[in-house]
Design a protein around this motif. Structure first.
Motif, PDB file in Angstrom:
ATOM      1  N   ARG A 253       0.839  -1.201   0.000  1.00 34.61           N
ATOM      2  CA  ARG A 253       0.000   0.000   0.000  1.00 34.61           C
ATOM      3  C   ARG A 253       0.873   1.250   0.000  1.00 34.61           C
ATOM      4  NH1 ARG A 253      -4.783   2.204  -1.537  1.00 34.61           N
ATOM      5  NH2 ARG A 253      -5.350   3.953  -0.203  1.00 34.61           N
ATOM      6  N   GLU A 254       1.920   1.262   0.807  1.00 33.80           N
ATOM      7  CA  GLU A 254       2.826   2.417   0.827  1.00 33.80           C
ATOM      8  C   GLU A 254       3.520   2.577  -0.519  1.00 33.80           C
ATOM      9  OE1 GLU A 254       6.833   4.140   3.080  1.00 33.80           O
ATOM     10  OE2 GLU A 254       6.081   2.137   3.550  1.00 33.80           O
ATOM     11  N   ALA A 255       3.928   1.452  -1.123  1.00 33.75           N
ATOM     12  CA  ALA A 255       4.583   1.516  -2.430  1.00 33.75           C
ATOM     13  C   ALA A 255       3.647   2.094  -3.485  1.00 33.75           C
ATOM     14  CB  ALA A 255       5.055   0.120  -2.845  1.00 33.75           C
ATOM     15  N   MET A 256       2.362   1.739  -3.426  1.00 37.51           N
ATOM     16  CA  MET A 256       1.387   2.292  -4.362  1.00 37.51           C
ATOM     17  C   MET A 256       1.236   3.795  -4.176  1.00 37.51           C
ATOM     18  SD  MET A 256      -1.628  -0.597  -4.399  1.00 37.51           S
ATOM     19  CE  MET A 256      -2.660   0.402  -5.473  1.00 37.51           C
ATOM     20  N   LEU A 257       1.223   4.226  -2.907  1.00 31.01           N
ATOM     21  CA  LEU A 257       1.086   5.659  -2.631  1.00 31.01           C
ATOM     22  C   LEU A 257       2.311   6.438  -3.112  1.00 31.01           C
ATOM     23  CD1 LEU A 257      -0.504   5.565   0.945  1.00 31.01           C
ATOM     24  CD2 LEU A 257      -1.641   6.189  -1.190  1.00 31.01           C
ATOM     25  N   ARG A 258       3.503   5.851  -2.945  1.00 34.16           N
ATOM     26  CA  ARG A 258       4.725   6.498  -3.431  1.00 34.16           C
ATOM     27  C   ARG A 258       4.675   6.658  -4.948  1.00 34.16           C
ATOM     28  NH1 ARG A 258       9.406   6.323   0.083  1.00 34.16           N
ATOM     29  NH2 ARG A 258      10.717   6.270  -1.769  1.00 34.16           N
ATOM     30  N   LYS A 259       4.255   5.607  -5.641  1.00 33.84           N
ATOM     31  CA  LYS A 259       4.156   5.672  -7.098  1.00 33.84           C
ATOM     32  C   LYS A 259       3.085   6.677  -7.510  1.00 33.84           C
ATOM     33  CE  LYS A 259       4.832   4.507 -11.411  1.00 33.84           C
ATOM     34  NZ  LYS A 259       4.356   3.229 -11.962  1.00 33.84           N
ATOM     35  N   LEU A 260       1.966   6.716  -6.778  1.00 31.67           N
ATOM     36  CA  LEU A 260       0.916   7.682  -7.075  1.00 31.67           C
ATOM     37  C   LEU A 260       1.438   9.103  -6.928  1.00 31.67           C
ATOM     38  CD1 LEU A 260      -2.050   8.394  -7.681  1.00 31.67           C
ATOM     39  CD2 LEU A 260      -2.525   8.127  -5.233  1.00 31.67           C
ATOM     40  N   LEU A 261       2.210   9.360  -5.877  1.00 28.06           N
ATOM     41  CA  LEU A 261       2.782  10.689  -5.662  1.00 28.06           C
ATOM     42  C   LEU A 261       3.708  11.071  -6.815  1.00 28.06           C
ATOM     43  CD1 LEU A 261       3.300  13.150  -3.779  1.00 28.06           C
ATOM     44  CD2 LEU A 261       5.099  11.797  -2.698  1.00 28.06           C
ATOM     45  N   ILE A 262       4.572  10.130  -7.219  1.00 27.97           N
ATOM     46  CA  ILE A 262       5.496  10.393  -8.331  1.00 27.97           C
ATOM     47  C   ILE A 262       4.720  10.705  -9.607  1.00 27.97           C
ATOM     48  CG2 ILE A 262       7.236   9.339  -9.832  1.00 27.97           C
ATOM     49  CD1 ILE A 262       8.106   7.712  -7.324  1.00 27.97           C
ATOM     50  N   ASN A 263       3.745   9.853  -9.923  1.00 26.75           N
ATOM     51  CA  ASN A 263       2.962  10.053 -11.144  1.00 26.75           C
ATOM     52  C   ASN A 263       2.156  11.345 -11.110  1.00 26.75           C
ATOM     53  OD1 ASN A 263       3.792   7.694 -12.409  1.00 26.75           O
ATOM     54  ND2 ASN A 263       2.126   6.474 -11.580  1.00 26.75           N
ATOM     55  N   ALA A 264       1.655  11.693  -9.931  1.00 25.86           N
ATOM     56  CA  ALA A 264       0.822  12.895  -9.807  1.00 25.86           C
ATOM     57  C   ALA A 264       1.625  14.168 -10.056  1.00 25.86           C
ATOM     58  CB  ALA A 264       0.179  12.948  -8.417  1.00 25.86           C
ATOM     59  N   VAL A 265       2.929  14.098  -9.821  1.00 24.13           N
ATOM     60  CA  VAL A 265       3.791  15.267 -10.056  1.00 24.13           C
ATOM     61  C   VAL A 265       4.330  15.274 -11.489  1.00 24.13           C
ATOM     62  CG1 VAL A 265       5.931  16.433  -9.375  1.00 24.13           C
ATOM     63  CG2 VAL A 265       4.431  15.449  -7.624  1.00 24.13           C
ATOM     64  N   ILE A 266       4.896  14.159 -11.911  1.00 26.05           N
ATOM     65  CA  ILE A 266       5.611  14.127 -13.188  1.00 26.05           C
ATOM     66  C   ILE A 266       4.666  14.067 -14.384  1.00 26.05           C
ATOM     67  CG2 ILE A 266       7.206  12.783 -14.614  1.00 26.05           C
ATOM     68  CD1 ILE A 266       8.650  11.960 -12.046  1.00 26.05           C
ATOM     69  N   ASN A 267       3.696  13.170 -14.337  1.00 24.52           N
ATOM     70  CA  ASN A 267       2.891  12.919 -15.536  1.00 24.52           C
ATOM     71  C   ASN A 267       2.098  14.130 -16.034  1.00 24.52           C
ATOM     72  OD1 ASN A 267       3.911  10.354 -15.164  1.00 24.52           O
ATOM     73  ND2 ASN A 267       1.972   9.324 -15.496  1.00 24.52           N
ATOM     74  N   PRO A 268       1.311  14.794 -15.183  1.00 21.86           N
ATOM     75  CA  PRO A 268       0.522  15.910 -15.722  1.00 21.86           C
ATOM     76  C   PRO A 268       1.375  17.082 -16.180  1.00 21.86           C
ATOM     77  CG  PRO A 268       0.305  15.827 -13.340  1.00 21.86           C
ATOM     78  CD  PRO A 268       1.014  14.570 -13.746  1.00 21.86           C
ATOM     79  N   LEU A 269       2.474  17.357 -15.465  1.00 24.37           N
ATOM     80  CA  LEU A 269       3.302  18.502 -15.850  1.00 24.37           C
ATOM     81  C   LEU A 269       4.033  18.256 -17.161  1.00 24.37           C
ATOM     82  CD1 LEU A 269       4.745  19.686 -12.400  1.00 24.37           C
ATOM     83  CD2 LEU A 269       2.832  20.633 -13.713  1.00 24.37           C
ATOM     84  N   THR A 270       4.513  17.030 -17.376  1.00 27.84           N
ATOM     85  CA  THR A 270       5.147  16.743 -18.663  1.00 27.84           C
ATOM     86  C   THR A 270       4.125  16.802 -19.794  1.00 27.84           C
ATOM     87  OG1 THR A 270       4.864  14.359 -18.258  1.00 27.84           O
ATOM     88  CG2 THR A 270       7.013  15.333 -17.725  1.00 27.84           C
ATOM     89  N   ALA A 271       2.899  16.382 -19.516  1.00 21.35           N
ATOM     90  CA  ALA A 271       1.853  16.409 -20.549  1.00 21.35           C
ATOM     91  C   ALA A 271       1.449  17.837 -20.895  1.00 21.35           C
ATOM     92  CB  ALA A 271       0.640  15.614 -20.083  1.00 21.35           C
ATOM     93  N   ILE A 272       1.349  18.691 -19.884  1.00 21.05           N
ATOM     94  CA  ILE A 272       0.941  20.079 -20.105  1.00 21.05           C
ATOM     95  C   ILE A 272       2.064  20.884 -20.768  1.00 21.05           C
ATOM     96  CG2 ILE A 272       0.296  22.234 -18.947  1.00 21.05           C
ATOM     97  CD1 ILE A 272      -1.044  20.382 -16.777  1.00 21.05           C
ATOM     98  N   LEU A 273       3.296  20.696 -20.268  1.00 18.13           N
ATOM     99  CA  LEU A 273       4.431  21.460 -20.775  1.00 18.13           C
ATOM    100  C   LEU A 273       5.045  20.852 -22.032  1.00 18.13           C
ATOM    101  CD1 LEU A 273       6.163  22.194 -17.350  1.00 18.13           C
ATOM    102  CD2 LEU A 273       4.767  23.772 -18.698  1.00 18.13           C
ATOM    103  N   ARG A 274       4.648  19.605 -22.352  1.00 20.45           N
ATOM    104  CA  ARG A 274       5.165  18.883 -23.522  1.00 20.45           C
ATOM    105  C   ARG A 274       6.687  18.725 -23.434  1.00 20.45           C
ATOM    106  NH1 ARG A 274       1.054  18.533 -27.479  1.00 20.45           N
ATOM    107  NH2 ARG A 274      -0.905  18.914 -26.378  1.00 20.45           N
ATOM    108  N   VAL A 275       7.169  18.239 -22.291  1.00 20.65           N
ATOM    109  CA  VAL A 275       8.606  18.052 -22.090  1.00 20.65           C
ATOM    110  C   VAL A 275       8.873  16.637 -21.594  1.00 20.65           C
ATOM    111  CG1 VAL A 275       9.037  20.486 -21.594  1.00 20.65           C
ATOM    112  CG2 VAL A 275       8.529  18.909 -19.702  1.00 20.65           C
ATOM    113  N   LYS A 276      10.104  16.185 -21.782  1.00 17.40           N
ATOM    114  CA  LYS A 276      10.529  14.896 -21.246  1.00 17.40           C
ATOM    115  C   LYS A 276      10.717  15.009 -19.734  1.00 17.40           C
ATOM    116  CE  LYS A 276      12.862  13.525 -25.520  1.00 17.40           C
ATOM    117  NZ  LYS A 276      14.162  13.166 -26.155  1.00 17.40           N
ATOM    118  N   ASN A 277      10.769  13.844 -19.084  1.00 13.93           N
ATOM    119  CA  ASN A 277      10.864  13.835 -17.619  1.00 13.93           C
ATOM    120  C   ASN A 277      12.042  14.654 -17.110  1.00 13.93           C
ATOM    121  OD1 ASN A 277       8.760  12.057 -17.901  1.00 13.93           O
ATOM    122  ND2 ASN A 277       9.745  10.352 -16.851  1.00 13.93           N
ATOM    123  N   GLY A 278      13.200  14.496 -17.732  1.00 14.51           N
ATOM    124  CA  GLY A 278      14.386  15.194 -17.264  1.00 14.51           C
ATOM    125  C   GLY A 278      14.330  16.693 -17.435  1.00 14.51           C
TER     126      GLY A 278
END
Length: 305
Positions: free
Chosen positions: A184-209
């Motif tokens: 459950r903690e591992a799922m929450l950690r992954k959710l936190l990572i995805n919630a930060v990286i995924n939408p911002l890369t999609a909106i800004l149209r940039v790679k993760n780095g």
């Protein structure tokens, strides 16, 4: 010879199937379209390195999902996105998954475990949380754009050693894998990572780095991170500083990767925004907390989509 079925011919599904097959595992890949299945059966599956060089060419048996038969030979790795877990799909999937089958769940976000428990009663469900990064180049080629870690955990404590069997299979294919009793903690950690990286890369149209390459982008990341962390903390997240550093480390380790959400937006496909930031908004509402940053990115991604 070990056997496995991978469900989903997107970037992660192709990466899993290609590396499993190359390691000597008799692998089936269940694809969304008959066209992709035909090409893979004719040309094989190619896994490229981060620099675009072909490192694996594997023979994989590809089958359209709507033609897949009862699979009783080994574990089934479900690599579809949450948006594909429709009632129609789940009804058909339940008919071709044996009662004693082991099914590994590679979905992002939260909410899918409960949905699959209802759809697949009695099956051995194993949650798979991975930070492996991949980009689908075409229907027979996938690029491994960033190596990550995969954590496995049985959904129920009495499921036996099914996560151990999967660990051995994935390690044989060259993935870095560990078992976790704090799934459950591992799922929450992954959710936190995805919630930060995924939408911002999609909106800004940039790679993760590229997210970390300017003060303005880092400010956006930190604001979204702090809000999301505050909402997820009551559910069992750990230290704030360690988690923020982990987000930055994932950006660096997958710096050449175009997130799955960016790939979906670029292809005008439905994204997983509701399963990720939308779920954060719902958790905030249950706690009586505002979630302006998560609401904003959810709305922006849906507007782009």
């Amino acid at each position: 010879m070990p056997t496995a079925a991978v469900v989903g011919g997107g970037s992660l599904g192709m990466l899993l199937a290609g590396r499993l097959a190359a390691s000597g595992c008799d692998t089936e890949l269940w694809t969304r379209t008959s066209e992709q299945a035909a090409r893979i059966n004719s040309e094989g599956l190619t896994v490229e390195s981060e620099t675009g060089q072909a490192v694996i060419r594997a023979e994989v048996k590809a089958v359209p999902i709507n033609e897949a038969a009862f699979f009783k030979n080994g574990p089934i790795l479900l690599a579809l996105k949450q948006t594909a877990l429709t009632p129609d799909f789940l009804e058909r999937f339940a008919r071709i998954v044996p009662d004693d089958a082991t099914v590994a769940l590679f979905q992002n976000g939260i909410g899918h475990v409960e949905k699959l428990q209802l759809a697949l009663p009695g099956r051995n469900l194993v949650v798979a949380i991975t930070t492996e990064a991949a980009q689908r180049i075409d229907s027979v080629t996938v690029r491994h754009t960033g190596r990550g870690e995969t954590r496995l955990g049985n959904v129920t404590e009495d499921s036996g050693g099914h996560d151990q069997d999967l660990e051995d299979l994935l390690k044989q294919a060259g993935f870095s894998v560990s078992l976790s009793k704090q799934v459950r903690e591992a799922m929450l950690r992954k959710l936190l990572i995805n919630a930060v990286i995924n939408p911002l890369t999609a909106i800004l149209r940039v790679k993760n780095g590229e997210l970390t390459q300017s003060p303005e982008r880092l400010h956006l990341m930190k604001a979204l991170f702090l809000e999301t962390y505050e909402i997820l903390t009551p559910h069992g997240l750990g230290d704030e500083a360690e988690l923020w550093n982990h987000v930055l480390q994932v950006c660096d380790a997958t710096k050449a990767n175009r997130s799955s959400m960016l790939q979906d937006v670029s292809l005008h496909k439905e994204t997983e925004i509701e399963s990720i930031n939308g779920q954060i908004c719902r958790l905030a509402s249950e706690q009586g907390k505002p979630a302006p940053w998560n609401t904003a990115v959810t709305t922006l991604v849906k507007a782009v989509d």
